[in-house]
Design an enzyme around this catalytic site. Structure first.
Site, PDB file in Angstrom:
ATOM      1  N   ASP A 125      -6.438  -7.003  -6.481  1.00 56.08           N
ATOM      2  CA  ASP A 125      -6.145  -7.779  -5.266  1.00 56.08           C
ATOM      3  C   ASP A 125      -7.335  -8.675  -4.933  1.00 56.08           C
ATOM      4  O   ASP A 125      -8.042  -8.455  -3.943  1.00 56.08           O
ATOM      5  CB  ASP A 125      -5.839  -6.812  -4.105  1.00 56.08           C
ATOM      6  CG  ASP A 125      -5.436  -7.544  -2.834  1.00 56.08           C
ATOM      7  OD1 ASP A 125      -4.983  -8.701  -2.929  1.00 56.08           O
ATOM      8  OD2 ASP A 125      -5.578  -6.959  -1.744  1.00 56.08           O
TER       9      ASP A 125
ATOM     10  N   ASP B  21     -15.745  -2.918  -5.117  1.00 59.24           N
ATOM     11  CA  ASP B  21     -15.880  -4.145  -4.336  1.00 59.24           C
ATOM     12  C   ASP B  21     -17.327  -4.584  -4.452  1.00 59.24           C
ATOM     13  O   ASP B  21     -18.236  -3.769  -4.561  1.00 59.24           O
ATOM     14  CB  ASP B  21     -15.500  -3.917  -2.865  1.00 59.24           C
ATOM     15  CG  ASP B  21     -15.119  -5.215  -2.168  1.00 59.24           C
ATOM     16  OD1 ASP B  21     -13.917  -5.452  -1.949  1.00 59.24           O
ATOM     17  OD2 ASP B  21     -16.033  -6.015  -1.860  1.00 59.24           O
TER      18      ASP B  21
ATOM     19  N   ARG C 215       0.847  -1.200   0.000  1.00 54.91           N
ATOM     20  CA  ARG C 215       0.000   0.000   0.000  1.00 54.91           C
ATOM     21  C   ARG C 215       0.881   1.248   0.000  1.00 54.91           C
ATOM     22  O   ARG C 215       0.594   2.222  -0.700  1.00 54.91           O
ATOM     23  CB  ARG C 215      -0.911   0.000   1.226  1.00 54.91           C
ATOM     24  CG  ARG C 215      -1.936  -1.110   1.200  1.00 54.91           C
ATOM     25  CD  ARG C 215      -2.949  -0.921   2.336  1.00 54.91           C
ATOM     26  NE  ARG C 215      -3.811  -2.076   2.440  1.00 54.91           N
ATOM     27  CZ  ARG C 215      -3.827  -2.911   3.479  1.00 54.91           C
ATOM     28  NH1 ARG C 215      -3.044  -2.712   4.512  1.00 54.91           N
ATOM     29  NH2 ARG C 215      -4.652  -3.936   3.490  1.00 54.91           N
TER      30      ARG C 215
ATOM     31  N   PHE D  37     -11.245  -4.805  -6.028  1.00 63.79           N
ATOM     32  CA  PHE D  37     -11.362  -5.625  -4.811  1.00 63.79           C
ATOM     33  C   PHE D  37     -10.826  -4.811  -3.625  1.00 63.79           C
ATOM     34  O   PHE D  37      -9.894  -5.211  -2.941  1.00 63.79           O
ATOM     35  CB  PHE D  37     -10.577  -6.945  -4.944  1.00 63.79           C
ATOM     36  CG  PHE D  37     -10.872  -7.721  -6.196  1.00 63.79           C
ATOM     37  CD1 PHE D  37     -11.971  -8.572  -6.276  1.00 63.79           C
ATOM     38  CD2 PHE D  37     -10.049  -7.601  -7.317  1.00 63.79           C
ATOM     39  CE1 PHE D  37     -12.239  -9.300  -7.440  1.00 63.79           C
ATOM     40  CE2 PHE D  37     -10.305  -8.322  -8.481  1.00 63.79           C
ATOM     41  CZ  PHE D  37     -11.403  -9.176  -8.540  1.00 63.79           C
TER      42      PHE D  37
ATOM     43  N   CYS E 205      -3.485 -14.596  -3.795  1.00 64.79           N
ATOM     44  CA  CYS E 205      -3.227 -15.170  -2.467  1.00 64.79           C
ATOM     45  C   CYS E 205      -3.681 -16.627  -2.461  1.00 64.79           C
ATOM     46  O   CYS E 205      -3.939 -17.205  -1.409  1.00 64.79           O
ATOM     47  CB  CYS E 205      -3.910 -14.362  -1.377  1.00 64.79           C
ATOM     48  SG  CYS E 205      -5.675 -14.189  -1.602  1.00 64.79           S
TER      49      CYS E 205
HETATM   50  N1  SAH Z   1      -7.267  -4.950  -1.324  1.00 64.32           N
HETATM   51  C1  SAH Z   1      -7.883  -5.173  -0.029  1.00 64.32           C
HETATM   52  C2  SAH Z   1      -8.149  -6.641   0.265  1.00 64.32           C
HETATM   53  C3  SAH Z   1      -8.979  -7.352  -0.775  1.00 64.32           C
HETATM   54  S1  SAH Z   1      -9.797  -8.760  -0.169  1.00 64.32           S
HETATM   55  C4  SAH Z   1      -7.041  -4.532   1.062  1.00 64.32           C
HETATM   56  O1  SAH Z   1      -5.970  -3.985   0.766  1.00 64.32           O
HETATM   57  O2  SAH Z   1      -7.448  -4.582   2.205  1.00 64.32           O
HETATM   58  C5  SAH Z   1     -10.816  -9.201  -1.506  1.00 64.32           C
HETATM   59  C6  SAH Z   1     -12.072  -8.352  -1.662  1.00 64.32           C
HETATM   60  O3  SAH Z   1     -12.684  -8.741  -2.879  1.00 64.32           O
HETATM   61  C7  SAH Z   1     -13.151  -8.503  -0.606  1.00 64.32           C
HETATM   62  O4  SAH Z   1     -13.446  -7.255  -0.049  1.00 64.32           O
HETATM   63  C8  SAH Z   1     -14.378  -9.056  -1.354  1.00 64.32           C
HETATM   64  O5  SAH Z   1     -15.602  -8.473  -0.904  1.00 64.32           O
HETATM   65  C9  SAH Z   1     -14.102  -8.624  -2.757  1.00 64.32           C
HETATM   66  N2  SAH Z   1     -14.670  -9.448  -3.847  1.00 64.32           N
HETATM   67  C10 SAH Z   1     -14.711 -10.782  -3.950  1.00 64.32           C
HETATM   68  N3  SAH Z   1     -15.162 -11.170  -5.151  1.00 64.32           N
HETATM   69  C11 SAH Z   1     -15.429 -10.023  -5.829  1.00 64.32           C
HETATM   70  C12 SAH Z   1     -15.907  -9.724  -7.141  1.00 64.32           C
HETATM   71  N4  SAH Z   1     -16.189 -10.699  -8.001  1.00 64.32           N
HETATM   72  N5  SAH Z   1     -16.035  -8.432  -7.490  1.00 64.32           N
HETATM   73  C13 SAH Z   1     -15.741  -7.435  -6.631  1.00 64.32           C
HETATM   74  N6  SAH Z   1     -15.260  -7.662  -5.391  1.00 64.32           N
HETATM   75  C14 SAH Z   1     -15.120  -8.917  -4.992  1.00 64.32           C
END
Ligand code: SAH
Length: 393
Positions: free
Chosen positions: A296, A244, A206, A222, A336
């Site tokens: 992510d 998201d 970040r 995401f 991940c």
């Molecule tokens: N980048 C974030 C962590 C991401 S975790 C950070 O730095 O904290 C993954 C995220 O993807 C979750 O919030 C989940 O709600 C979202 N997610 C999962 N599948 C998704 C999709 N198909 N489209 C959009 N968001 C999604």
């Protein structure tokens, strides 16, 4: 003591200190070990290999606690947890991973510390069996006031365990819990947030993003609680879009932006509640472009068995991601998935760039922050891997 005897030749991975014993490698179980009981593990020619936690329903039939001890007790957890915590001595306790499962010699145990609160996940039969000792050991760490359990991950089902959450030790916190990272404050929802409430593993990345977005148009896919989006704003991005599919996650992200006074009324910040796969296509069809894109996603491949399907999903979002970049733009892309090796991930991204028709170079390999160590010889570990790519001008 219960005994678990392996088939001939099946001791090899254990000898390399891979901590999992699969059901197919076991010749015989002596005694009647119950869920989470300790078993002594022996090779076919009767050589002692390890002491492990037995999980009668899981394909991962046992997970190694130790390679020399014959049995374990509450003191074992006290020691391992104190050791894991000591290894994080240089970290800010505002938000730090104290225990990272197998990599800290504690399979199925994940613990994050947010100030005086520890949030723990007990994800394996062995962790469940020793929940009291684990909770006591975490609660005994200096400065810890409470231990909250968030053992509601899907993987518990594979172990035949029901979900379980709530206060384990100490008393409920008075005010809302927060974490401060690189000067930005985020709310941590230990009840409804994902996993332990906050993704600490992206801490370093970040900050890296913050340093590369001045006057740039940024897309955070995401976004969860907005970690990357907020850093983009803090780094002087000219416009930030964050997507998201979870309404509560986006609400938390917006609250975090407000908390840090990063958005004003004439805001250059756009929050979108949508599926990233669809949004990226929409942007492509609209001809929208970005200078920096973060991808992510959640894990697409929990195990190697899902790798192929996951590879298609990674390729899909990265291919369109490449197409949405302005010339000279950057893609920060992550996986991940335990089932996708760094090698495979690079291959997938290379295929995506090729199909997108862009010339991309790796500027940097990206990793989880150092409080998320990776056990050697444990490729199944669910650790973050990422690439920072730059496309040609
Ligand atoms: N980048 C974030 C962590 C991401 S975790 C950070 O730095 O904290 C993954 C995220 O993807 C979750 O919030 C989940 O709600 C979202 N997610 C999962 N599948 C998704 C999709 N198909 N489209 C959009 N968001 C999604």
């Amino acid at each position: 003591m219960h005994k678990l005897i392996l088939k001939p030749g099946r001791e090899k991975s254990l000898k390399r200190r891979h901590p999992w014993i699969f059901s197919g490698g076991i010749a015989k179980v002596e005694g009647k070990p119950q869920l989470g009981d300790s078993v002594e593990v022996y090779s076919a020619d009767d050589a002692f290999l390890a002491v492990a936690a037995y999980s009668p329903e899981s394909q991962i039939r046992a997970r190694v606690w130790d390679w020399t001890m014959r049995s374990i007790d509450a003191g074992f957890f006290e020691q391992r947890i104190a050791h894991a915590a000591a290894a994080r001595n240089g970290f800010d306790v505002s938000g730090v991973r104290l225990v990272h499962g197998e990599s800290d010699g504690l399979p199925g145990v994940v613990a994050d510390r947010f100030g005086d609160t520890v949030v723990v996940q007990l994800l394996s039969a062995g962790a469940e069996r020793w929940r009291g000792a684990i909770a006591d050991a975490l609660a005994a760490l200096p400065g810890v006031q409470r231990v909250i359990e968030r053992s509601d991950a899907d993987v518990r089902q594979l172990e035949g365990l029901p979900p379980q959450s709530g206060l384990l030790r100490g008393s409920a916190a008075q005010g809302p819990l927060t974490v401060t990272e690189h000067g930005l404050q985020y709310g941590v929802d230990t009840e409804h947030g994902h996993k332990t409430g906050f993704y600490l593993d992206q801490r370093d990345n970040r900050l890296l993003l913050r340093g590369m977005v001045k006057d740039k148009i940024v897309l955070d896919c995401f976004c969860y609680a907005g970690g990357f989006a907020l850093n983009a704003l803090a780094g002087g991005a000219s416009a930030v879009t964050a997507i998201d599919s979870s309404g509560p996650a986006l609400a938390a992200a917006q609250a975090n932006a407000a908390r840090n006074k990063l958005v004003s009324d004439d805001s250059n910040m756009e929050w979108i509640e949508a599926d990233v796969f669809q949004s990226l296509r929409k942007f492509r069809d609209e001809g929208r472009k970005f200078d920096v894109i973060v991808l992510d996603p959640p894990k697409f491949a929990p195990t190697a068995a899902h790798a192929e399907k996951a590879a298609r999903a990674y390729k899909d979002i990265n291919l369109i991601g490449f197409k949405l970049l302005n010339p000279g733009g950057a893609l920060m892309t992550y996986s991940c998935s335990g089932g996708v090796s760094p090698d495979l991930f690079q291959k997938i991204i290379a295929g995506a760039a090729l199909d997108a028709g862009v010339d991309a170079r790796i500027e940097r390999w990206l990793h989880a922050a150092a409080d998320h160590p990776v056990a050697l010889n444990f490729p199944e570990g669910e650790y973050l891997k990422g690439l920072l790519l730059r496309v040609g001008v």
